[in-house]
Design a protein around this motif. Structure first.
Motif, mmCIF file in Angstrom:
data_model
loop_
_atom_site.group_PDB
_atom_site.id
_atom_site.type_symbol
_atom_site.label_atom_id
_atom_site.label_comp_id
_atom_site.label_asym_id
_atom_site.label_seq_id
_atom_site.Cartn_x
_atom_site.Cartn_y
_atom_site.Cartn_z
ATOM 1 N N TYR A 101 0.810 -1.212 0.000
ATOM 2 C CA TYR A 101 0.000 0.000 0.000
ATOM 3 C C TYR A 101 0.847 1.266 0.000
ATOM 4 C CZ TYR A 101 -4.051 -2.925 0.993
ATOM 5 O OH TYR A 101 -5.045 -3.866 0.921
ATOM 6 N N GLU A 102 2.087 1.143 0.424
ATOM 7 C CA GLU A 102 2.949 2.326 0.499
ATOM 8 C C GLU A 102 3.249 2.916 -0.870
ATOM 9 O OE1 GLU A 102 7.086 3.660 2.793
ATOM 10 O OE2 GLU A 102 6.501 1.559 2.639
ATOM 11 N N GLN A 103 3.139 2.110 -1.914
ATOM 12 C CA GLN A 103 3.427 2.606 -3.257
ATOM 13 C C GLN A 103 2.486 3.737 -3.670
ATOM 14 O OE1 GLN A 103 2.230 -0.044 -6.537
ATOM 15 N NE2 GLN A 103 1.199 -1.328 -4.992
ATOM 16 N N LEU B 2 1.591 6.245 -2.067
ATOM 17 C CA LEU B 2 1.992 7.552 -1.555
ATOM 18 C C LEU B 2 2.723 8.369 -2.612
ATOM 19 C CD1 LEU B 2 3.269 6.542 2.022
ATOM 20 C CD2 LEU B 2 1.068 7.564 1.414
ATOM 21 N N THR B 3 3.455 7.693 -3.507
ATOM 22 C CA THR B 3 4.270 8.396 -4.510
ATOM 23 C C THR B 3 3.977 7.933 -5.933
ATOM 24 O OG1 THR B 3 6.059 6.776 -4.239
ATOM 25 C CG2 THR B 3 6.132 8.739 -2.844
ATOM 26 N N ILE B 4 2.841 7.266 -6.152
ATOM 27 C CA ILE B 4 2.614 6.649 -7.463
ATOM 28 C C ILE B 4 2.489 7.685 -8.572
ATOM 29 C CG2 ILE B 4 0.105 6.526 -7.142
ATOM 30 C CD1 ILE B 4 2.394 3.962 -8.911
ATOM 31 N N TRP B 5 1.838 8.831 -8.290
ATOM 32 C CA TRP B 5 1.681 9.843 -9.345
ATOM 33 C C TRP B 5 3.015 10.513 -9.664
ATOM 34 C CZ3 TRP B 5 -2.117 10.194 -12.605
ATOM 35 C CH2 TRP B 5 -3.374 9.703 -12.250
ATOM 36 N N LYS B 6 3.810 10.763 -8.644
ATOM 37 C CA LYS B 6 5.133 11.340 -8.881
ATOM 38 C C LYS B 6 6.006 10.376 -9.674
ATOM 39 C CE LYS B 6 9.218 13.084 -6.466
ATOM 40 N NZ LYS B 6 9.847 13.341 -5.135
ATOM 41 N N ASP B 7 5.999 9.105 -9.293
ATOM 42 C CA ASP B 7 6.775 8.098 -10.018
ATOM 43 C C ASP B 7 6.295 7.968 -11.457
ATOM 44 O OD1 ASP B 7 8.211 7.608 -7.728
ATOM 45 O OD2 ASP B 7 6.989 5.898 -7.109
ATOM 46 N N PHE C 251 -12.046 0.758 -17.987
ATOM 47 C CA PHE C 251 -11.947 -0.661 -17.652
ATOM 48 C C PHE C 251 -11.642 -0.892 -16.163
ATOM 49 C CE2 PHE C 251 -11.360 -0.835 -22.224
ATOM 50 C CZ PHE C 251 -12.033 -1.992 -22.571
ATOM 51 N N ASN C 252 -11.733 0.166 -15.360
ATOM 52 C CA ASN C 252 -11.527 0.059 -13.909
ATOM 53 C C ASN C 252 -10.157 -0.520 -13.564
ATOM 54 O OD1 ASN C 252 -14.137 1.067 -13.275
ATOM 55 N ND2 ASN C 252 -15.010 -0.961 -13.675
ATOM 56 N N ILE C 253 -9.125 -0.031 -14.248
ATOM 57 C CA ILE C 253 -7.752 -0.446 -13.976
ATOM 58 C C ILE C 253 -7.080 0.652 -13.164
ATOM 59 C CG2 ILE C 253 -5.549 -1.134 -14.980
ATOM 60 C CD1 ILE C 253 -7.056 -1.940 -17.497
ATOM 61 N N GLU C 254 -6.708 0.349 -11.940
ATOM 62 C CA GLU C 254 -6.124 1.373 -11.085
ATOM 63 C C GLU C 254 -4.651 1.581 -11.409
ATOM 64 O OE1 GLU C 254 -4.999 -1.484 -7.257
ATOM 65 O OE2 GLU C 254 -6.629 -0.008 -7.118
ATOM 66 N N LEU C 255 -4.174 2.769 -11.076
ATOM 67 C CA LEU C 255 -2.765 3.089 -11.295
ATOM 68 C C LEU C 255 -1.946 2.578 -10.114
ATOM 69 C CD1 LEU C 255 -0.600 4.533 -12.979
ATOM 70 C CD2 LEU C 255 -1.111 6.611 -11.680
ATOM 71 N N ASN C 256 -1.109 1.595 -10.373
ATOM 72 C CA ASN C 256 -0.212 1.055 -9.360
ATOM 73 C C ASN C 256 1.103 0.680 -10.026
ATOM 74 O OD1 ASN C 256 -0.751 -1.387 -10.687
ATOM 75 N ND2 ASN C 256 -2.394 -1.906 -9.251
ATOM 76 N N ALA C 257 1.942 -0.051 -9.315
ATOM 77 C CA ALA C 257 3.265 -0.386 -9.844
ATOM 78 C C ALA C 257 3.173 -1.227 -11.113
ATOM 79 C CB ALA C 257 4.082 -1.118 -8.777
ATOM 80 N N VAL C 258 2.214 -2.151 -11.168
ATOM 81 C CA VAL C 258 2.082 -3.023 -12.340
ATOM 82 C C VAL C 258 1.605 -2.235 -13.550
ATOM 83 C CG1 VAL C 258 0.959 -5.080 -13.262
ATOM 84 C CG2 VAL C 258 1.625 -5.013 -10.862
ATOM 85 N N SER C 259 0.566 -1.432 -13.381
ATOM 86 C CA SER C 259 0.052 -0.648 -14.506
ATOM 87 C C SER C 259 1.051 0.421 -14.934
ATOM 88 C CB SER C 259 -1.285 -0.010 -14.138
ATOM 89 O OG SER C 259 -1.164 0.790 -12.975
ATOM 90 N N LEU C 260 1.859 0.934 -13.999
ATOM 91 C CA LEU C 260 2.895 1.900 -14.367
ATOM 92 C C LEU C 260 3.938 1.259 -15.274
ATOM 93 C CD1 LEU C 260 4.405 4.546 -14.241
ATOM 94 C CD2 LEU C 260 5.301 3.884 -12.000
ATOM 95 N N VAL C 261 4.341 0.035 -14.954
ATOM 96 C CA VAL C 261 5.288 -0.681 -15.825
ATOM 97 C C VAL C 261 4.684 -0.875 -17.211
ATOM 98 C CG1 VAL C 261 6.477 -2.879 -16.182
ATOM 99 C CG2 VAL C 261 6.459 -1.823 -13.921
#
Length: 220
Positions: free
Chosen positions: A31-33, A35-40, A88-98
């Motif tokens: 869950y900590e990801q 906190l900075t997902i938009w900046k990353d 498509f209800n895909i959230e922005l996280n580490a996997v979708s960022l890759v």
């Protein structure tokens, strides 16, 4: 609430204590990801697009204007991908960022070949050069890149894993559809309006003509 009460109890027992009790669990690491997902996301996408700008500009013969148009089209693809993720209800996280970073690399295949064919065409007007690029390279992009990727992605639709269903099948399918439509439809239109008016072929021919004229003047 429990951790706050425990903290107050310890501080009451020892007034000099600055100890603070915080809750922790194994899922907190994931869950900590957020906190900075938009900046990353902004940093990784910006660096990737800048790298594509330099690579395409150099490989196209120091033609950074055409490289800018390629990157502009890729930015439009990324914006559309964010819209598809919402639908498509895909959230922005580490996997979708890759996957978004990979989208930039895949989008180059849809755009760079068309832009390169446009830049070397010697068909006169921008509209004719855009037609030439689509006629001579469009079929290769469609059959060699679009269809092959769709056939590979369809297999993921039968996966029982929610991870593959959401973050790979849905996202990759959108990457291919959006990338192909932008590369084969939108980019030629952009090039026909604001594409470079001076082609590499014309530049080479003019350089060769100037060189021959210079040699003839020296011989005379």
């Amino acid at each position: 609430m429990i951790s706050k009460n425990v903290t107050q109890m310890l501080q009451n027992a020892n007034s000099n204590s600055s100890m603070e009790v915080i809750p922790y669990s194994y899922p907190y690491v994931f869950y900590e990801q957020y906190l900075t997902i938009w900046k990353d996301t902004a940093i990784h996408l910006s660096v990737s697009i800048f790298a594509i700008f330099l690579a395409c500009g150099i490989l196209l013969g120091i033609d950074f204007y055409t490289s800018f148009l390629i990157c502009l089209t890729i930015v439009m693809i990324i914006v559309d991908m964010f819209g598809a993720m919402y639908l498509f209800n895909i959230e922005l996280n580490a996997v979708s960022l890759v996957n978004l970073v990979m989208t930039i690399g895949i989008s180059v295949e849809f755009c760079a070949h068309i832009a390169r064919e446009f830049s070397v065409s010697n068909c006169g007007s921008k509209v004719n050069r855009a037609k030439y690029a689509v006629a001579h390279m469009g079929s290769s992009v469609f059959s060699g890149i679009t269809l092959t990727k769709i056939l590979g992605i369809i297999i993921l639709a039968f996966s029982h894993s929610q991870l593959f269903q959401v973050f790979y099948f849905r996202m990759y399918l959108n990457v291919v559809i959006i990338g192909a439509s932008h590369g084969l439809i939108l980019l030629p239109v952009i090039l026909s309006y604001i594409g470079p008016s001076f082609t590499r072929v014309q530049h080479l021919n003019q350089t060769k003509a100037n060189y021959q004229t210079f040699n003839n003047e020296d011989e005379s």
